[in-house]
Write a protein that holds these residues in place. Structure first.
Motif, PDB file in Angstrom:
ATOM      1  N   PRO A   1       4.019   6.706  -4.574  1.00 14.64           N
ATOM      2  CA  PRO A   1       2.858   7.302  -3.656  1.00 14.64           C
ATOM      3  C   PRO A   1       3.291   7.871  -2.628  1.00 14.64           C
ATOM      4  N   PHE A   2       4.278   7.979  -1.949  1.00 15.45           N
ATOM      5  CA  PHE A   2       4.631   8.494  -0.693  1.00 15.45           C
ATOM      6  C   PHE A   2       5.277   9.807  -0.881  1.00 15.45           C
ATOM      7  N   TYR A   3       5.652  10.203  -2.308  1.00 12.13           N
ATOM      8  CA  TYR A   3       6.361  11.630  -2.439  1.00 12.13           C
ATOM      9  C   TYR A   3       5.689  12.859  -1.962  1.00 12.13           C
ATOM     10  N   GLY A   4       4.367  13.007  -1.999  1.00 14.17           N
ATOM     11  CA  GLY A   4       3.619  14.116  -1.681  1.00 14.17           C
ATOM     12  C   GLY A   4       3.851  14.252  -0.174  1.00 14.17           C
ATOM     13  N   GLU A   5       3.535  13.038   0.441  1.00 18.08           N
ATOM     14  CA  GLU A   5       3.664  13.279   1.921  1.00 18.08           C
ATOM     15  C   GLU A   5       5.207  13.669   2.356  1.00 18.08           C
TER      16      GLU A   5
END
Ligand SMILES: Nc1ncnc2c1ncn2[C@@H]1O[C@H](COP(=O)(O)OP(=O)(O)OP(=O)(O)O)[C@@H](O)[C@H]1O
Ligand SMILES: N[C@@H](CCO)C(=O)O
Length: 300
Positions: free
Chosen positions: A235-239
């Motif tokens: 879930p951290f990838y986009g940020e």
């Protein structure tokens, strides 16, 4: 006689190139040494990979190769594991490709590179249940590789004019059978409009690498099919990706089936900004991580 070969770590997919693109980098390497034994069996010697040759990518690759070439020797396979396992760095493929290279040399089989990719990818079945050729094509060819066919296996090395530097953001996440799980998340069917957008981006990205066009790489290296389907795992990838772009990275993508993120940088990139931005973002998720700066491996 002992024969030792190595294969470096790799990042497959590169955004829109699911299962057909891979990039070899010098961050980590597996060294595989093989030696004939008088037991008639394949034996694995390795600290942290399966002892059962059928469950080890290096063993399964050689089992298939020996069957096809009717070679009945006993073989000891010693794997000096340098590519960390389960992190999207092509660890499983590094072992199998190094083992196949060593076996090819020991028995003077004169296998073509594509034949070595075929046997190496066969070993990936032991890792994730499917024989994906991307990572192992890096282990055989080096550089950036494009899979143009799987039956028969055909690989083209992409002579990239744009040579970015690489930053690997490696979160400390261990997911059992991660690639198998990640592959099960990929949609079996997509809309025609998604296919058109994906092929357009892939083409643009390759144009960017071939012509040395930074903006084309940035505009092309985007994927809303495979990476999107796996977002629950990372879930951290986009940020991280948007922060890297804000710090003027060329672009970023999930490395293989993740969790590692591959960031392409150049002299215009604020790498310190990426380092502090990564710390802030992954800190929010309570994740330990490491950042490894590395370069593309041009070839073996
Ligand atoms: N020689 C090997 N090296 C590494 N993993 C192996 C090997 N043989 C079997 N495996 C198994 O393969 C799995 C790791 O492969 P997986 O594809 O999940 O991750 P990876 O290869 O490290 O990363 P990725 O394929 O996403 O680049 C583990 O279950 C591991 O036990
Ligand atoms: N193309 C593969 C790479 C695995 O390293 C996947 O994304 O499942």
């Amino acid at each position: 006689m002992k024969i030792k070969e190595l294969s470096y770590s790799s990042s497959a997919n590169l955004g829109p190139g699911y299962d057909i693109l891979s990039l070899s980098h010098r961050a980590f390497k597996d060294e595989v040494e093989i030696e004939e034994n008088n037991t008639g069996k394949i034996r694995i010697f390795s600290d942290n990979t399966p002892e059962d040759p059928m469950k080890n990518t290096a063993g399964l690759s050689l089992i298939q190769l020996m069957k096809d070439r009717k070679i009945k020797s006993g073989i000891d396979i010693t794997i000096n594991k340098g590519v960390p396992v389960g992190l999207g760095l092509g660890s499983s493929g590094a072992s199998s490709s190094a083992a196949v290279k060593a076996f090819n040399k020991m028995f003077d089989l004169n296998l073509t590179n594509d034949e070595m990719v075929y046997y190496s990818m066969y070993g990936e079945i032991a890792a994730c249940g499917s024989a994906h050729p991307d990572n192992v094509s890096s282990g055989i060819y080096g550089g950036m590789t494009l899979i143009t066919s799987t039956e028969p296996v055909r690989v083209r090395k992409i002579d990239i004019k744009y040579k970015p530097h690489l930053m690997l953001v490696i979160p400390d996440i261990k997911i059992e059978e991660k690639t198998k799980l990640a592959r099960s998340m990929v949609p079996k069917n997509i809309d025609i409009k998604d296919m058109v957008r994906q092929t357009s981006r892939l083409s643009l990205m390759l144009l960017g690498f071939l012509n040395g066009e930074r903006q084309a790489i940035r505009d092309g290296m985007n994927d809303e099919i495979v990476e999107k389907s796996r977002n629950g795992l990372f879930p951290f990838y986009g940020e991280i990706k948007s922060m890297a772009i804000d710090e003027n990275a060329v672009s970023a993508c999930i490395s293989g089936a993740g969790p590692t993120i591959l960031i392409f940088t150049d002299e215009r990139t604020n790498k310190n900004g990426i380092i502090s931005g990564t710390d802030e973002i992954l800190g929010k998720y309570g994740l330990n991580y490491k950042i490894v700066e590395t370069e593309i491996v041009e070839g073996y």
